[in-house]
Structures are given as C-alpha cells and as structure tokens.
Design an enzyme around this catalytic site. Structure first.
Site, PDB file in Angstrom:
ATOM      1  N   LEU A   1      56.761  35.220   3.386  1.00 53.47           N
ATOM      2  CA  LEU A   1      56.023  34.295   2.531  1.00 53.47           C
ATOM      3  C   LEU A   1      54.539  34.564   2.724  1.00 53.47           C
ATOM      4  O   LEU A   1      54.096  34.851   3.844  1.00 53.47           O
ATOM      5  CB  LEU A   1      56.325  32.846   2.918  1.00 53.47           C
ATOM      6  CG  LEU A   1      57.652  32.238   2.456  1.00 53.47           C
ATOM      7  CD1 LEU A   1      57.869  30.888   3.130  1.00 53.47           C
ATOM      8  CD2 LEU A   1      57.673  32.079   0.942  1.00 53.47           C
ATOM      9  N   ASP A   2      53.755  34.463   1.654  1.00 51.24           N
ATOM     10  CA  ASP A   2      52.303  34.586   1.775  1.00 51.24           C
ATOM     11  C   ASP A   2      51.774  33.542   2.753  1.00 51.24           C
ATOM     12  O   ASP A   2      52.367  32.465   2.894  1.00 51.24           O
ATOM     13  CB  ASP A   2      51.628  34.365   0.416  1.00 51.24           C
ATOM     14  CG  ASP A   2      51.936  35.469  -0.582  1.00 51.24           C
ATOM     15  OD1 ASP A   2      52.300  36.571  -0.154  1.00 51.24           O
ATOM     16  OD2 ASP A   2      51.803  35.212  -1.798  1.00 51.24           O
ATOM     17  N   PRO A   3      50.646  33.825   3.425  1.00 52.17           N
ATOM     18  CA  PRO A   3      50.052  32.809   4.315  1.00 52.17           C
ATOM     19  C   PRO A   3      49.837  31.470   3.620  1.00 52.17           C
ATOM     20  O   PRO A   3      50.034  30.416   4.226  1.00 52.17           O
ATOM     21  CB  PRO A   3      48.729  33.455   4.726  1.00 52.17           C
ATOM     22  CG  PRO A   3      49.012  34.925   4.691  1.00 52.17           C
ATOM     23  CD  PRO A   3      49.933  35.115   3.507  1.00 52.17           C
TER      24      PRO A   3
END
Length: 316
Positions: free
Chosen positions: A46-48
């Site tokens: 998942l993206d930050p």
C-alpha cells in the site's frame, strides 16, 4: 555448524490495518518483530498515504502470499477535485489548478467509462520496474520512461458522495489496478483535474474487514505480555487466521493417510475428482489438515506445487 534460525516458527495470516504515513515494509517489519516470527511477508504494498487491509503472512503462510497478491481488492477513495499533482495524490506537488464545472450526468458518464475491463497505463510513481529499477525512482529524477497499458477489471465503481470539492468512491477491482491513476484520469475526463487525498483498502480477497488489527493494538498487547508475564502464543497468536485462508477459493482435494507420505515427499499421487488446469488445496486424512497446493500433471496425477513443513504445534 548449521545456522540457528531466529525467531519463532509461527504460521498464519494477520490482517493488519496499516496506518497512513508508513511504508508497507516498515509495517511488515514491526509485525514480524512483535510476533518474534522467523519469517514474514506482505501480499502487495500500500502507498504510504494509504490505510487499511494489508495481509501479513507469517512462517509457512509466506509460500502462498502470491495468491493474495493476485486477489481482487476493494478501496474507499476520496479525491480532491480542481487540482492535479505530479504523483496523483496529496504527497505530490500541485502542477495544475482548474475550476470545477461538471454536471451529475457528466460525472455518471465518466464513472461508467471506468467500469468493467479496460486498459490502464501505470503511474510513473509506482513500484513497477523498468530496466531493473522502480518507476518511482525515475520519476523522482524527472525522467519519464515508456510504460505499456495493462488490462484491469473494475468490477464495481460506486459513487458515495460529492461534498464541495471532495469526491468519494468505492472501487472493487482486479490486481494491478492503480487507484491514483483512475483518480487522475477521472479528473481529466471531468476537465478539472483530481488527486487522491484519502485511500483505504477495505478488502483483500474475501477476508473480513472486522478482523483487522492495528500496530498500536499489537504494541499494547506486547506490553501486556511483558507486564503480566504471559507468552506471545497466548496473546498474539489467536489473532492469526489459518494459512490456508490464502487459498480458500481453491478446490479442496483430500489425500488419504496411506498415500500421504508419498505426496509429502514430493511424489505425484492418484486421487479422484482432480480438476484439469487448476491449482487445488491439499488436505490430509480425516482431520483434513492443510499441507499445500498442487495441480494435475500430464499423467493425470496430483503433483504437489507448494508444500508446508509439518511441525509439532507444541514445539512452536
């Protein structure tokens, strides 16, 4: 001298509720340390910026993480309209500002375009690799490289709300679908630009949303273990789902106890009702103990593909 394995031999799947502002690998390493696990892996970053479901596979469950990586996902996304950024999310720099001027009918038409099977060009700010290097590294240097459009499938795209300049959508999609790219493309279709300001993964495969646990909750439980002289097995291990949940959609083939030793030694065995060209979930004996996955070979036999190491649970 053989190298001693570090950490516990613990097998299962943890449904982590990832916090915003941290990388998926950072979250993975925290979980691995909390459980004192000898092996751990996640099932798709998942993206930050993003929060939500990040299945963490521990121990032998890591052998089946690819099947969760390939699974359908579901997201809740909020887009800010009127601004386009270089990363298609709020972590980037605003590169264009435009007025918001579209009707509900135009929005409905635009949303319909993204439903079903389409081709998507991945964002430069992604982990896909070009000549061995992630695209985001090129992007950070201001270099744009060619990317091929890839097939995706948006099974559902539901309008949730439009409040001011914030549009919220619910998206159920196939693996490899970039929500930031959908948001950016939608903004261009509406003529105003858009970028993601909130992204939450609410589902991976069929895993229940209510079973997620956060790093803060795990840390509190570890503190309890230390304060009350308990064990990790008593407090943390009940949070784990069985490792075969990663392949629960595969047809089950039960192997009798008399031929199980041959299979566990890597030999193909004869079984009934074996499907053609399909991976199957293998269980042993009357207890139906999960031992791995297999597939029919050219001789019509069940050939093991990925088998777990059977251990005495009391020894873990």
């Amino acid at each position: 001298m053989a190298r001693r394995s570090r950490g516990r031999h613990i097998d299962g799947v943890l449904l982590l509720d990832k916090d915003t502002g941290m990388s998926s690998n950072f979250a993975l390493q925290r979980v691995k340390r909390f459980f004192n696990a000898n092996k751990a892996g996640h099932t798709g970053a998942l993206d930050p910026l993003a929060t939500g479901m990040l299945p963490i596979c521990l121990g032998e469950a890591t052998k089946f993480s690819q099947h969760l990586l390939d699974a359908d996902k579901r997201y809740l996304v909020t887009a800010k309209l009127g601004q386009r950024t270089d990363t298609s999310d709020s972590d980037g720099e605003v590169v264009q500002t435009r007025e918001i001027d579209f009707t509900q009918e135009q929005l409905d038409t635009a949303l319909e375009y993204f439903r079903g099977k389409t081709m998507q060009v991945p964002s430069m700010y992604s982990a896909l690799k070009y000549q061995g290097q992630p695209l985001y590294k090129y992007a950070r240097e201001g270099i744009e490289v060619p990317r091929e459009a890839r097939p995706i499938n948006v099974f559902e795209l539901n309008f949730i709300s439009l409040e001011g300049d914030e549009l919220t959508l619910d998206i159920h999609c196939s693996k490899g679908t970039y929500i930031r790219t959908i948001t950016d493309d939608l903004g261009e279709m509406l003529g105003c630009g858009a970028h993601v300001i909130m992204l939450r993964r609410t589902q991976v495969a069929g895993y229940p949303y209510d079973n997620m646990v956060s790093l803060a909750e795990l840390e509190a439980l570890v503190t309890k273990v230390e304060a009350e002289s308990l064990t990790l097995a008593e407090v943390l291990d009940p949070l784990l789902l069985p490792m075969d949940t990663a392949v629960s959609d595969f047809k089950e083939i039960n192997v009798s106890d008399d031929i199980a030793p041959f299979l566990m030694n890597g030999n193909p065995v004869q079984v009934a009702n074996l499907p053609v060209d399909e991976l199957v979930r293998i269980t042993l004996g009357v207890e139906r103990r999960f031992v791995g996955i297999g597939q029919m070979n050219d001789d019509g036999l069940l050939a093991p593909k990925r088998l777990i190491v059977l251990r005495d649970e009391a020894a873990q």
